[in-house]
Design a protein around this motif. Structure first.
Motif, short mmCIF file in Angstrom:
data_model
loop_
_atom_site.label_atom_id
_atom_site.label_comp_id
_atom_site.label_asym_id
_atom_site.label_seq_id
_atom_site.Cartn_x
_atom_site.Cartn_y
_atom_site.Cartn_z
N GLY A 1 0.64 -1.31 0.20
CA GLY A 1 -0.01 -0.09 0.02
C GLY A 1 0.76 1.31 -0.01
O GLY A 1 0.23 2.30 0.07
N ALA A 2 2.14 1.27 -0.21
CA ALA A 2 3.15 2.40 -0.38
C ALA A 2 2.34 3.25 -1.39
O ALA A 2 2.20 2.58 -2.51
CB ALA A 2 4.31 2.09 -0.50
N PHE A 3 2.41 4.54 -1.48
CA PHE A 3 2.07 5.60 -2.57
C PHE A 3 3.40 5.68 -3.32
O PHE A 3 3.16 6.15 -4.46
CB PHE A 3 1.49 6.68 -2.20
N SER A 4 4.51 5.51 -2.89
CA SER A 4 5.73 5.65 -3.74
C SER A 4 7.01 4.90 -3.16
O SER A 4 6.52 4.72 -2.18
CB SER A 4 6.01 7.23 -3.81
N VAL A 5 8.06 4.85 -3.74
CA VAL A 5 9.29 4.18 -3.18
C VAL A 5 10.51 4.91 -3.66
O VAL A 5 10.73 5.01 -4.66
CB VAL A 5 9.17 2.74 -3.57
N VAL A 6 11.41 4.99 -2.56
CA VAL A 6 12.59 5.47 -2.79
C VAL A 6 13.49 4.32 -3.24
O VAL A 6 13.40 3.33 -2.48
CB VAL A 6 13.28 6.22 -1.49
N LEU A 7 14.13 4.37 -4.36
CA LEU A 7 15.46 3.62 -4.74
C LEU A 7 16.70 4.06 -4.38
O LEU A 7 17.06 5.09 -5.45
CB LEU A 7 15.18 3.06 -6.30
N GLU A 8 17.45 3.55 -3.42
CA GLU A 8 18.68 4.15 -3.35
C GLU A 8 20.06 3.24 -3.36
O GLU A 8 19.90 2.04 -3.25
CB GLU A 8 18.65 4.64 -1.68
N GLY A 9 20.87 3.90 -4.29
CA GLY A 9 22.13 2.79 -4.44
C GLY A 9 21.87 1.76 -4.96
O GLY A 9 22.46 0.67 -4.49
N ILE A 10 21.38 1.64 -6.30
CA ILE A 10 21.33 0.59 -6.89
C ILE A 10 21.90 0.61 -8.59
O ILE A 10 21.59 1.90 -8.61
CB ILE A 10 19.84 0.01 -7.05
N PRO A 11 22.14 -0.21 -9.33
CA PRO A 11 22.50 0.03 -10.64
C PRO A 11 21.22 0.56 -11.35
O PRO A 11 20.10 0.38 -10.94
CB PRO A 11 22.77 -1.53 -11.09
N ALA A 12 21.49 1.52 -12.41
CA ALA A 12 20.65 2.15 -13.26
C ALA A 12 19.75 0.82 -13.92
O ALA A 12 18.29 1.43 -14.02
CB ALA A 12 21.19 3.20 -14.25
N GLY A 13 19.98 0.10 -14.44
CA GLY A 13 19.48 -0.97 -14.97
C GLY A 13 18.52 -1.55 -14.14
O GLY A 13 17.25 -1.68 -14.74
N LEU A 14 18.74 -1.97 -13.10
CA LEU A 14 17.75 -2.62 -11.95
C LEU A 14 16.55 -1.52 -11.76
O LEU A 14 15.40 -1.65 -11.60
CB LEU A 14 18.46 -2.84 -10.90
N ALA A 15 17.18 -0.12 -11.41
CA ALA A 15 15.98 0.84 -11.05
C ALA A 15 15.09 0.81 -12.22
O ALA A 15 13.73 1.25 -12.12
CB ALA A 15 16.79 2.23 -10.98
N LYS A 16 15.47 0.96 -13.52
CA LYS A 16 14.77 1.03 -14.83
C LYS A 16 13.80 0.08 -14.72
O LYS A 16 12.40 0.03 -15.27
CB LYS A 16 15.58 0.96 -16.10
N GLU A 17 14.11 -1.36 -14.51
CA GLU A 17 13.38 -2.51 -14.42
C GLU A 17 12.25 -2.19 -13.37
O GLU A 17 10.99 -2.51 -13.84
CB GLU A 17 14.05 -3.79 -14.30
N ILE A 18 12.68 -1.78 -12.25
CA ILE A 18 11.59 -1.74 -11.04
C ILE A 18 10.74 -0.50 -11.40
O ILE A 18 9.45 -0.77 -11.39
CB ILE A 18 12.44 -1.34 -9.82
#
Ligand code: KIV
Length: 266
Positions: free
Chosen positions: A176-193
């Motif tokens: 039920g989160a309305f957004s999520v911080v993605l910290e310190g991960i590879p750009a490709g992984l952040a793109k997939e998420i």
């Protein structure tokens, strides 16, 4: 300008608009950034590092978060205020988590709270969201996990780790989160998420493909006296240089009897 709300933030992803976010910790800074048009503040527990001089965020207390959150909330008219739940305020039981989230809203003026951790924190996210307090998740490099991670280290470089972070992202959204911080991960992984989630992702050290971007305001403005800036930071001003130069001029003026002058006297 219209006051920004949690549904507005979701609407920015749906409308393909990037979400600029900054941390804020004080009334004057919140006021300046709000007037400049920033749509969302995170009152981060990074306050402990950049304003109180701790080595990490672990010592930050609920009372400290409430104090800073209240100052930021008073300084803004427009931006959404999301306040960090500090270490120990939500990991020790659902009742404690709910009580502390409510304190951040009631006493700290927060409109949403941020909780670090993925799948393992899904129950806590759901419990707080069920009180109608919007929750922002925070996964990848979670600073409150530094003792387990062995320091501030990029997460998800190995395939298995990346898979776990994708599962964390899904768990946070489902909880039920309305957004999520993605910290310190590879750009490709952040793109997939970012592609896999309906809720907006807010990156920090996660490359260019997130729905939004957050920076610690002291890093962005060049206000950290000694700190080594991480690779992901882009510095937009040199306030440390400005402050040093202004202080040197003040010292000179006072030492030489130039200030105060008649002009600054009653
Ligand atoms: O504590 C903090 O400032 C944060 C943001 C950088 C996301 O968690």
């Amino acid at each position: 300008m219209k006051k920004i709300t949690v549904p507005d933030i979701a609407g920015m992803k749906a409308g393909g608009r990037k979400i600029p976010v900054l941390t804020a910790y004080s009334f004057p800074m919140a006021r300046i950034l709000d007037m400049a048009g920033i749509p969302m503040f995170i009152v981060g527990d990074s306050v402990g590092m950049v304003e109180a001089g701790y080595d990490n965020t672990m010592p930050v207390t609920m009372d400290e978060m409430i104090y800073h959150s209240r100052a930021v909330a008073r300084g803004r008219t427009y931006a959404l205020v999301v306040t960090d739940m500090p270490f120990g305020s939500y990991q020790t039981g659902m009742d404690e988590a709910r009580r502390n989230a409510a304190r951040l809203v009631k006493e700290g003026g927060a409109e949403a709270v941020k909780v670090e951790g993925g799948g393992r924190m899904a129950g806590v996210i759901r419990a707080i969201a069920d009180m109608d307090i919007p929750v922002m998740g925070h996964i990848g490099l979670t600073p409150q996990s530094i003792y387990r991670m062995g320091g501030f280290r990029v997460q998800g470089r190995l395939d298995a780790e990346g898979e776990r972070i994708i599962e964390d992202a899904r768990a946070v959204e489902e909880a039920g989160a309305f957004s999520v911080v993605l910290e310190g991960i590879p750009a490709g992984l952040a793109k997939e998420i970012t592609g896999a989630l309906k809720i907006p992702t807010i990156g920090i050290g996660a490359g260019p493909h997130c729905d939004g971007q957050v920076l610690v305001v002291n890093d962005m403005l060049g206000l950290n006296p000694d700190a080594h800036l991480p690779k992901y930071v882009k510095q937009y001003a040199d306030l440390k240089g400005e402050i040093s130069a202004a202080t040197a001029r003040y010292i000179k003026d006072v030492s030489e009897g130039i200030f105060p002058s008649e002009e600054h006297s009653y």
